[in-house]
Design a protein around this motif. Sequence first.
Motif, mmCIF file in Angstrom:
data_model
loop_
_atom_site.group_PDB
_atom_site.id
_atom_site.type_symbol
_atom_site.label_atom_id
_atom_site.label_comp_id
_atom_site.label_asym_id
_atom_site.label_seq_id
_atom_site.Cartn_x
_atom_site.Cartn_y
_atom_site.Cartn_z
ATOM 1 N N ASN A 56 0.843 -1.191 0.000
ATOM 2 C CA ASN A 56 0.000 0.000 0.000
ATOM 3 C C ASN A 56 0.888 1.254 0.000
ATOM 4 N N PRO A 57 0.980 1.930 -1.163
ATOM 5 C CA PRO A 57 1.882 3.084 -1.264
ATOM 6 C C PRO A 57 1.464 4.257 -0.374
ATOM 7 N N ASP A 58 0.203 4.244 0.098
ATOM 8 C CA ASP A 58 -0.257 5.346 0.960
ATOM 9 C C ASP A 58 0.059 5.097 2.436
ATOM 10 N N ALA A 59 0.649 3.958 2.757
ATOM 11 C CA ALA A 59 0.922 3.634 4.163
ATOM 12 C C ALA A 59 1.844 4.689 4.776
ATOM 13 N N ARG A 60 1.462 5.153 5.974
ATOM 14 C CA ARG A 60 2.258 6.173 6.673
ATOM 15 C C ARG A 60 2.944 5.557 7.876
ATOM 16 N N HIS A 61 4.192 5.948 8.115
ATOM 17 C CA HIS A 61 4.950 5.446 9.263
ATOM 18 C C HIS A 61 4.545 6.219 10.517
ATOM 19 N N LEU A 62 4.284 5.510 11.620
ATOM 20 C CA LEU A 62 3.930 6.186 12.877
ATOM 21 C C LEU A 62 5.136 6.050 13.816
ATOM 22 N N PRO A 63 5.909 7.111 13.976
ATOM 23 C CA PRO A 63 7.132 6.971 14.774
ATOM 24 C C PRO A 63 6.868 6.708 16.263
ATOM 25 N N VAL A 64 5.760 7.244 16.778
ATOM 26 C CA VAL A 64 5.464 7.054 18.204
ATOM 27 C C VAL A 64 3.973 6.757 18.359
ATOM 28 N N VAL A 65 3.660 5.757 19.166
ATOM 29 C CA VAL A 65 2.255 5.449 19.482
ATOM 30 C C VAL A 65 2.122 5.562 20.993
ATOM 31 N N THR A 66 1.243 6.438 21.441
ATOM 32 C CA THR A 66 1.155 6.641 22.894
ATOM 33 C C THR A 66 0.052 5.815 23.533
ATOM 34 N N ALA A 67 -0.935 5.363 22.737
ATOM 35 C CA ALA A 67 -2.011 4.541 23.311
ATOM 36 C C ALA A 67 -2.412 3.474 22.304
ATOM 37 N N LEU A 68 -2.598 2.258 22.822
ATOM 38 C CA LEU A 68 -2.980 1.142 21.938
ATOM 39 C C LEU A 68 -4.490 1.128 21.754
ATOM 40 N N THR A 69 -4.963 1.970 20.876
ATOM 41 C CA THR A 69 -6.399 2.053 20.628
ATOM 42 C C THR A 69 -6.808 0.947 19.646
ATOM 43 N N GLU A 70 -8.131 0.789 19.472
ATOM 44 C CA GLU A 70 -8.610 -0.231 18.517
ATOM 45 C C GLU A 70 -8.117 0.065 17.112
ATOM 46 N N SER A 71 -8.089 1.358 16.742
ATOM 47 C CA SER A 71 -7.664 1.658 15.364
ATOM 48 C C SER A 71 -6.176 1.366 15.184
ATOM 49 N N ILE A 72 -5.392 1.538 16.233
ATOM 50 C CA ILE A 72 -3.969 1.179 16.140
ATOM 51 C C ILE A 72 -3.849 -0.343 16.007
ATOM 52 N N GLU A 73 -4.612 -1.067 16.823
ATOM 53 C CA GLU A 73 -4.511 -2.539 16.777
ATOM 54 C C GLU A 73 -4.950 -3.084 15.426
ATOM 55 N N ALA A 74 -5.879 -2.387 14.781
ATOM 56 C CA ALA A 74 -6.346 -2.851 13.464
ATOM 57 C C ALA A 74 -5.252 -2.713 12.397
ATOM 58 N N MET A 75 -4.199 -1.951 12.689
ATOM 59 C CA MET A 75 -3.110 -1.764 11.711
ATOM 60 C C MET A 75 -2.161 -2.952 11.667
ATOM 61 N N GLY A 76 -2.263 -3.848 12.648
ATOM 62 C CA GLY A 76 -1.307 -4.953 12.734
ATOM 63 C C GLY A 76 -1.670 -6.089 11.799
ATOM 64 N N GLY A 77 -0.877 -6.279 10.766
ATOM 65 C CA GLY A 77 -1.162 -7.349 9.806
ATOM 66 C C GLY A 77 -0.316 -8.580 10.054
ATOM 67 N N ALA A 78 -0.621 -9.640 9.300
ATOM 68 C CA ALA A 78 0.153 -10.883 9.379
ATOM 69 C C ALA A 78 1.427 -10.721 8.550
ATOM 70 N N PRO A 79 2.453 -11.554 8.805
ATOM 71 C CA PRO A 79 3.684 -11.428 8.022
ATOM 72 C C PRO A 79 3.491 -12.039 6.640
ATOM 73 N N PRO A 80 4.388 -11.698 5.680
ATOM 74 C CA PRO A 80 4.308 -12.357 4.384
ATOM 75 C C PRO A 80 4.665 -13.833 4.563
ATOM 76 N N PRO A 81 4.144 -14.731 3.702
ATOM 77 C CA PRO A 81 4.495 -16.135 3.868
ATOM 78 C C PRO A 81 6.001 -16.318 3.719
ATOM 79 N N GLY A 82 6.558 -17.273 4.413
ATOM 80 C CA GLY A 82 8.003 -17.489 4.314
ATOM 81 C C GLY A 82 8.582 -17.727 5.666
ATOM 82 N N TYR A 83 9.652 -16.982 5.990
ATOM 83 C CA TYR A 83 10.428 -17.327 7.166
ATOM 84 C C TYR A 83 9.967 -16.682 8.465
ATOM 85 N N SER A 84 9.109 -15.655 8.396
ATOM 86 C CA SER A 84 8.709 -14.986 9.631
ATOM 87 C C SER A 84 7.390 -15.570 10.122
#
Length: 235
Positions: free
Chosen positions: A191-219
């Motif tokens: 996703n070319p529009d993805a923005r880097h968040l240098p600091v997260v101060t609270a683990l809100t639901e919208s922050i948690e929704a940003m966590g994706g699975a790894p690509p298939p392979g070694y991770s």
Amino acid sequence: MTDTPLPSLRDARRVVIKIGSALIVDPALAAPRQAWLDSVSQDIAALREQGTEVVVVSSGAVALARHHLGLTRPVLRLEEKQAAASVGQIRLAQAWTDALSQRGLTAAQLLLTPDDTEHRTRYLNARASLNTLLALGCVPIINENDAIATTEIRFGDNDRLAARVAEMINADQLVLLSDIDGLYTADPRNNPDARHLPVVTALTESIEAMGGAPPPGYSSGGMRTKLMAARIATQ
Ligand code: GLU
């Protein structure tokens, strides 16, 4: 975003550093990235020098052996992972021993299961063992005991294991090192529009929704389990 400075490793008394398979293993050679491990060991030695105790949670056992065993499909069966972990863990421990001993440090291996972090007697045992190793000046290198882990009793990712270990030994900092430089609003690989968040101060639901699975392979964890680890560590 916040103006509060990030805590510095300089102030840490005890730190847990989790390192993902993608950093430890060179997929082209199916071998440890020894130069990289050497430079991390130099950093660990510098931390110890300033009085900071360091515990490493290291992935890489499965990734180090699967090629050797001909298990190159992206998704392995549980028995295949167990077999790869048995072979790879020896190589992983050797790579850490080699890197740390060059800095005058002693590596110590601990293989844990979720039970060791949940059942009181086992938890106390694991904690006592870690505390003794740290008091003796060793660098504990922890991994999940993948060779005997079953689907029911398995973290499956070292992110949560590292957070539990940090909790267990009262670490004041948990560092998760990965091949991605932080949390993005979406997966930057597709996703070319993805923005880097240098600091997260609270683990809100919208922050948690940003966590994706790894690509298939070694991770195996991805950003999803890193956010779960952040939740465990901050609770
Ligand atoms: N314990 C697994 C291994 O050593 C890795 C789990 C993870 O990548 O989080 O291969």
